[in-house]
Design a protein around this motif. Structure first.
Motif, PDB file in Angstrom:
ATOM      1  N   HIS A  48       0.829  -1.205   0.000  1.00  0.00           N
ATOM      2  CA  HIS A  48       0.000   0.000   0.000  1.00  0.00           C
ATOM      3  C   HIS A  48       0.872   1.268   0.000  1.00  0.00           C
ATOM      4  N   LEU A  49       2.064   1.165   0.563  1.00  0.00           N
ATOM      5  CA  LEU A  49       2.962   2.322   0.564  1.00  0.00           C
ATOM      6  C   LEU A  49       3.460   2.634  -0.847  1.00  0.00           C
ATOM      7  N   GLU A  53       1.172   7.223  -3.510  1.00  0.00           N
ATOM      8  CA  GLU A  53       1.277   8.499  -4.214  1.00  0.00           C
ATOM      9  C   GLU A  53       0.621   8.484  -5.591  1.00  0.00           C
ATOM     10  N   ARG A  54       0.842   7.414  -6.361  1.00  0.00           N
ATOM     11  CA  ARG A  54       0.379   7.451  -7.750  1.00  0.00           C
ATOM     12  C   ARG A  54      -0.955   6.748  -8.006  1.00  0.00           C
ATOM     13  N   PRO A  56      -3.853   6.097  -5.385  1.00  0.00           N
ATOM     14  CA  PRO A  56      -4.387   6.090  -4.012  1.00  0.00           C
ATOM     15  C   PRO A  56      -5.571   5.145  -3.795  1.00  0.00           C
ATOM     16  N   ASP A  57      -6.424   4.946  -4.815  1.00  0.00           N
ATOM     17  CA  ASP A  57      -7.556   4.020  -4.635  1.00  0.00           C
ATOM     18  C   ASP A  57      -7.069   2.582  -4.456  1.00  0.00           C
ATOM     19  N   LYS A  58      -6.071   2.222  -5.239  1.00  0.00           N
ATOM     20  CA  LYS A  58      -5.513   0.875  -5.100  1.00  0.00           C
ATOM     21  C   LYS A  58      -4.785   0.732  -3.770  1.00  0.00           C
ATOM     22  N   ALA A  59      -4.080   1.769  -3.356  1.00  0.00           N
ATOM     23  CA  ALA A  59      -3.398   1.744  -2.060  1.00  0.00           C
ATOM     24  C   ALA A  59      -4.400   1.589  -0.923  1.00  0.00           C
ATOM     25  N   ARG A  60      -5.508   2.285  -1.046  1.00  0.00           N
ATOM     26  CA  ARG A  60      -6.528   2.196   0.010  1.00  0.00           C
ATOM     27  C   ARG A  60      -7.118   0.789   0.091  1.00  0.00           C
ATOM     28  N   ASP A  83       0.491   0.189  12.508  1.00  0.00           N
ATOM     29  CA  ASP A  83       0.781   1.587  12.786  1.00  0.00           C
ATOM     30  C   ASP A  83       0.512   2.447  11.554  1.00  0.00           C
ATOM     31  N   PRO A  84       0.080   3.697  11.753  1.00  0.00           N
ATOM     32  CA  PRO A  84      -0.034   4.601  10.594  1.00  0.00           C
ATOM     33  C   PRO A  84       1.360   4.962  10.088  1.00  0.00           C
ATOM     34  N   VAL A  85       1.584   4.729   8.798  1.00  0.00           N
ATOM     35  CA  VAL A  85       2.909   4.956   8.196  1.00  0.00           C
ATOM     36  C   VAL A  85       2.729   5.682   6.876  1.00  0.00           C
ATOM     37  N   ARG A  86       3.575   6.685   6.632  1.00  0.00           N
ATOM     38  CA  ARG A  86       3.561   7.392   5.347  1.00  0.00           C
ATOM     39  C   ARG A  86       4.728   6.901   4.505  1.00  0.00           C
TER      40      ARG A  86
END
Length: 130
Positions: A48-49, A53-54, A56-60, A83-86
């Motif tokens: 998901h990381l 950026e490119r 976001p729907d797939k990452a979600r 954990d929340p990670v960016r």
């Protein structure tokens, strides 16, 4: 001990419908998720990381599956790090990876088995709703 299904099929259906509503193109991720399970928890979590950026729907979609897995495992008394990670925050990524790698081996195996079944259910629902 009584039989406990943990509702994997119902959870998978909810995940697929939510992904379809956000962006039908993200449903293709179901197949990729199923293949990624073989590479382990850390790699599945990290996907998901990569997409944040490119795409976001797939990452979600990937993150929602991880969140659902954590919820299911909590009901089985297994703590899955979440954990929340960016993306790009190396310290957060390193800390999360270390938590995943330090999970007891038995818990890792159970988590992978449940993730496998959950992803199988995602693929099935994806085939129905695509």
């Amino acid at each position: 001990m009584a039989w406990q299904t943990y509702g994997l099929d119902q959870e998978a259906q909810k995940l697929v419908l939510a992904a379809k509503q956000r962006n039908p193109e993200s449903l293709n991720q179901s197949y990729k998720m199923r293949m990624a399970v073989a590479y382990g928890l850390e790699r599945f979590w990290g996907e998901h990381l990569r997409l944040q950026e490119r795409e976001p729907d797939k990452a979600r979609y990937w993150k929602d599956v991880w969140d659902t897995l954590a919820h299911i495992l909590a009901r089985a008394h297994i703590t899955l790090p979440n954990d929340p990670v960016r993306n790009g925050n190396v310290q957060q990524i390193r800390a999360m990876s270390e938590k995943l790698w330090s999970m007891p081996l038995e818990d890792q195996r159970v988590a992978l088995a449940i993730l496998t079944q959950l992803c199988d259910c995602l693929v099935w629902w994806t085939q129905r709703y695509k």
